[in-house]
Design a protein around this motif. Sequence first.
Motif, PDB file in Angstrom:
ATOM      1  N   LEU A 223      -5.314   1.140  -4.217  1.00 50.65           N
ATOM      2  CA  LEU A 223      -6.227   2.293  -5.521  1.00 50.65           C
ATOM      3  C   LEU A 223      -7.716   2.115  -4.954  1.00 50.65           C
ATOM      4  O   LEU A 223      -7.951   3.660  -5.710  1.00 50.65           O
ATOM      5  CB  LEU A 223      -5.840   1.538  -7.069  1.00 50.65           C
ATOM      6  CG  LEU A 223      -4.816   1.365  -7.255  1.00 50.65           C
ATOM      7  CD1 LEU A 223      -4.250   0.500  -8.490  1.00 50.65           C
ATOM      8  CD2 LEU A 223      -3.694   2.437  -7.545  1.00 50.65           C
ATOM      9  N   GLY A 224      -8.151   1.826  -4.571  1.00 50.31           N
ATOM     10  CA  GLY A 224      -9.802   1.305  -4.403  1.00 50.31           C
ATOM     11  C   GLY A 224     -10.221   2.276  -5.825  1.00 50.31           C
ATOM     12  O   GLY A 224     -10.156   1.753  -6.781  1.00 50.31           O
ATOM     13  N   ASP A 225     -11.453   3.466  -5.838  1.00 51.04           N
ATOM     14  CA  ASP A 225     -11.943   3.661  -7.114  1.00 51.04           C
ATOM     15  C   ASP A 225     -10.992   3.666  -7.827  1.00 51.04           C
ATOM     16  O   ASP A 225     -11.485   4.340  -9.189  1.00 51.04           O
ATOM     17  CB  ASP A 225     -13.039   4.821  -6.354  1.00 51.04           C
ATOM     18  CG  ASP A 225     -13.857   4.982  -5.393  1.00 51.04           C
ATOM     19  OD1 ASP A 225     -14.005   3.419  -5.346  1.00 51.04           O
ATOM     20  OD2 ASP A 225     -14.149   5.552  -4.754  1.00 51.04           O
TER      21      ASP A 225
ATOM     22  N   VAL B  98      -4.183 -11.031  -6.274  1.00 52.53           N
ATOM     23  CA  VAL B  98      -5.089 -10.078  -5.651  1.00 52.53           C
ATOM     24  C   VAL B  98      -5.158  -9.385  -5.661  1.00 52.53           C
ATOM     25  O   VAL B  98      -6.484  -8.102  -5.278  1.00 52.53           O
ATOM     26  CB  VAL B  98      -5.813 -11.584  -5.400  1.00 52.53           C
ATOM     27  CG1 VAL B  98      -6.250 -12.783  -6.684  1.00 52.53           C
ATOM     28  CG2 VAL B  98      -5.527 -12.023  -4.650  1.00 52.53           C
ATOM     29  N   ARG B  99      -4.317  -9.211  -4.072  1.00 47.79           N
ATOM     30  CA  ARG B  99      -4.513  -7.357  -3.095  1.00 47.79           C
ATOM     31  C   ARG B  99      -3.340  -6.966  -3.346  1.00 47.79           C
ATOM     32  O   ARG B  99      -3.385  -5.702  -2.788  1.00 47.79           O
ATOM     33  CB  ARG B  99      -4.662  -8.650  -1.742  1.00 47.79           C
ATOM     34  CG  ARG B  99      -4.785  -9.359  -1.460  1.00 47.79           C
ATOM     35  CD  ARG B  99      -5.199  -9.893   0.046  1.00 47.79           C
ATOM     36  NE  ARG B  99      -5.440  -8.650   1.007  1.00 47.79           N
ATOM     37  CZ  ARG B  99      -5.038  -8.995   2.139  1.00 47.79           C
ATOM     38  NH1 ARG B  99      -4.179  -9.521   2.599  1.00 47.79           N
ATOM     39  NH2 ARG B  99      -5.442  -7.828   2.935  1.00 47.79           N
ATOM     40  N   LEU B 100      -2.543  -7.019  -4.596  1.00 47.53           N
ATOM     41  CA  LEU B 100      -1.803  -5.892  -5.254  1.00 47.53           C
ATOM     42  C   LEU B 100      -2.391  -4.439  -5.013  1.00 47.53           C
ATOM     43  O   LEU B 100      -1.648  -3.989  -4.923  1.00 47.53           O
ATOM     44  CB  LEU B 100      -1.083  -6.455  -5.774  1.00 47.53           C
ATOM     45  CG  LEU B 100       0.203  -4.871  -6.235  1.00 47.53           C
ATOM     46  CD1 LEU B 100       1.485  -4.766  -5.752  1.00 47.53           C
ATOM     47  CD2 LEU B 100       0.907  -5.865  -8.063  1.00 47.53           C
ATOM     48  N   PHE B 101      -3.255  -4.676  -5.808  1.00 46.76           N
ATOM     49  CA  PHE B 101      -3.435  -3.123  -6.694  1.00 46.76           C
ATOM     50  C   PHE B 101      -5.555  -3.057  -4.998  1.00 46.76           C
ATOM     51  O   PHE B 101      -6.237  -1.480  -5.672  1.00 46.76           O
ATOM     52  CB  PHE B 101      -4.260  -3.161  -7.680  1.00 46.76           C
ATOM     53  CG  PHE B 101      -2.986  -2.877  -8.220  1.00 46.76           C
ATOM     54  CD1 PHE B 101      -1.934  -2.782  -8.791  1.00 46.76           C
ATOM     55  CD2 PHE B 101      -3.671  -5.114  -9.241  1.00 46.76           C
ATOM     56  CE1 PHE B 101      -0.813  -3.448  -9.604  1.00 46.76           C
ATOM     57  CE2 PHE B 101      -2.073  -5.285 -10.131  1.00 46.76           C
ATOM     58  CZ  PHE B 101      -1.004  -4.407 -10.353  1.00 46.76           C
TER      59      PHE B 101
ATOM     60  N   ALA C 224      -2.631  -3.882 -16.682  1.00 49.97           N
ATOM     61  CA  ALA C 224      -1.126  -2.708 -17.264  1.00 49.97           C
ATOM     62  C   ALA C 224      -1.898  -1.639 -16.741  1.00 49.97           C
ATOM     63  O   ALA C 224      -0.913  -0.432 -16.147  1.00 49.97           O
ATOM     64  CB  ALA C 224      -0.894  -3.064 -18.548  1.00 49.97           C
ATOM     65  N   GLY C 225      -2.897  -1.144 -16.724  1.00 44.44           N
ATOM     66  CA  GLY C 225      -3.376   0.315 -16.484  1.00 44.44           C
ATOM     67  C   GLY C 225      -2.885   0.105 -14.853  1.00 44.44           C
ATOM     68  O   GLY C 225      -2.668   1.624 -13.937  1.00 44.44           O
ATOM     69  N   ASP C 226      -3.518  -1.047 -13.489  1.00 44.86           N
ATOM     70  CA  ASP C 226      -3.355  -0.646 -12.776  1.00 44.86           C
ATOM     71  C   ASP C 226      -1.509  -0.935 -12.288  1.00 44.86           C
ATOM     72  O   ASP C 226      -1.065  -0.036 -11.048  1.00 44.86           O
ATOM     73  CB  ASP C 226      -4.201  -2.377 -11.993  1.00 44.86           C
ATOM     74  CG  ASP C 226      -5.642  -1.513 -11.789  1.00 44.86           C
ATOM     75  OD1 ASP C 226      -5.664  -0.702 -11.862  1.00 44.86           O
ATOM     76  OD2 ASP C 226      -6.408  -2.685 -11.563  1.00 44.86           O
ATOM     77  N   PHE C 227      -1.086  -1.427 -12.770  1.00 42.32           N
ATOM     78  CA  PHE C 227       0.951  -2.001 -12.553  1.00 42.32           C
ATOM     79  C   PHE C 227       1.152  -0.098 -13.136  1.00 42.32           C
ATOM     80  O   PHE C 227       1.877   0.591 -12.471  1.00 42.32           O
ATOM     81  CB  PHE C 227       0.784  -3.227 -13.539  1.00 42.32           C
ATOM     82  CG  PHE C 227       2.772  -2.670 -13.545  1.00 42.32           C
ATOM     83  CD1 PHE C 227       2.909  -3.638 -12.029  1.00 42.32           C
ATOM     84  CD2 PHE C 227       3.919  -2.288 -14.575  1.00 42.32           C
ATOM     85  CE1 PHE C 227       4.821  -3.950 -12.252  1.00 42.32           C
ATOM     86  CE2 PHE C 227       5.134  -2.426 -14.058  1.00 42.32           C
ATOM     87  CZ  PHE C 227       5.440  -2.899 -12.959  1.00 42.32           C
ATOM     88  N   ALA C 228       0.417   0.583 -13.937  1.00 43.32           N
ATOM     89  CA  ALA C 228       1.177   1.430 -14.237  1.00 43.32           C
ATOM     90  C   ALA C 228       0.496   2.416 -13.387  1.00 43.32           C
ATOM     91  O   ALA C 228       1.373   3.626 -12.456  1.00 43.32           O
ATOM     92  CB  ALA C 228       0.197   2.400 -15.358  1.00 43.32           C
TER      93      ALA C 228
ATOM     94  N   SER D 162       0.644  -1.104   0.087  1.00 46.60           N
ATOM     95  CA  SER D 162      -0.077  -0.139   0.236  1.00 46.60           C
ATOM     96  C   SER D 162       0.605   0.738   0.015  1.00 46.60           C
ATOM     97  O   SER D 162       1.750   1.336   0.557  1.00 46.60           O
ATOM     98  CB  SER D 162      -0.675  -0.088   1.219  1.00 46.60           C
ATOM     99  OG  SER D 162      -1.762   0.945   1.394  1.00 46.60           O
ATOM    100  N   CYS D 163       0.685   2.492  -1.029  1.00 49.68           N
ATOM    101  CA  CYS D 163       1.041   3.720  -1.027  1.00 49.68           C
ATOM    102  C   CYS D 163       0.167   4.505  -0.169  1.00 49.68           C
ATOM    103  O   CYS D 163      -0.696   4.722  -0.184  1.00 49.68           O
ATOM    104  CB  CYS D 163       1.405   3.845  -2.480  1.00 49.68           C
ATOM    105  SG  CYS D 163       2.748   2.833  -3.131  1.00 49.68           S
ATOM    106  N   ASP D 164       1.246   5.642   0.520  1.00 52.02           N
ATOM    107  CA  ASP D 164       0.457   7.132   1.181  1.00 52.02           C
ATOM    108  C   ASP D 164       1.369   7.615   1.137  1.00 52.02           C
ATOM    109  O   ASP D 164       2.391   7.783   1.608  1.00 52.02           O
ATOM    110  CB  ASP D 164      -0.281   6.418   2.054  1.00 52.02           C
ATOM    111  CG  ASP D 164       0.302   6.338   3.704  1.00 52.02           C
ATOM    112  OD1 ASP D 164       1.484   6.338   3.505  1.00 52.02           O
ATOM    113  OD2 ASP D 164      -0.072   5.607   4.305  1.00 52.02           O
TER     114      ASP D 164
END
Length: 265
Positions: free
Chosen positions: A198-200, A192-195, A207-211, A88-90
């Motif tokens: 990102l929520g909404d 499966v939990r990597l993204f 590829a989009g979520d990885f970017a 997770s990033c914040d």
Amino acid sequence: MSYAVVQDSIEVPDQERLKRAFRAVPTLTAVDAQILGRDAFGILVKVHTAEEANTLVGALRSEGVGAEAVPEKQLPELPPTKFVKHLSCDAEALTIFDSIDRVCRVEWAHVMLIAAGNVRLTEFNDVWRDHFLSSTGEVFHSNRDMLGNRTDFYNKEPKRETRGERHPRLLLEIVLTGAVQRYSVKADESAVRLFEYLGDRRTGQLAGDFALLVRDLMQFAPHAVPNRGAYLLRNGQPTFDYPSKNAFQEEIIWLLCRMAKAGKL
């Protein structure tokens, strides 16, 4: 002692220039230039002696390809890694979760290098094949229907075989200050939990979520050195395609080498 010929620039050298330069070293061929040049991401080639390395460096420079000879043992090593499937990033920190959801918080100031890319990996899988044996000892690995009207065979137990197949995979490496640790991420269907964080913002596309993930990392750690793939993603472009995991990792080693030379490692 073996030596590495290390490029001054990360740019892939012109093949014809490489071929001409490689002629200066008897142990190298035009085929080597073609193969190694295609896979060159900072570390061009490794040779056995200082004489060979220095001769090649001189020939490369005469062709306009900047390079230097470095004893292989002096090249930085990739730091030990932990494989991550959930993070997770914040604004405060990078949060890493282990397999039982224990939390490790990493302050952004400690993120030194971020590498990302679409990397071709060789993956090995077990497959089961039909295994037919004829009365004459012939072995067939096809379906019964494909054996025509032959009746002089019997079906043995299916045989397990290991096959290697090459697939492009989205990889991410996060190296901490001093190269004391790195976190390795393979963004595929198993993560499966990597993204989740990102929520909404999730696109539903790998590829989009990885970017988005890589851009978040670069935003929160703007001081971190990016590899070519992370640099492109940060600037809104598709990530870079690496021909092999070796090419992807050698670019990271090359970046660490440049940082060490500048006293930043």
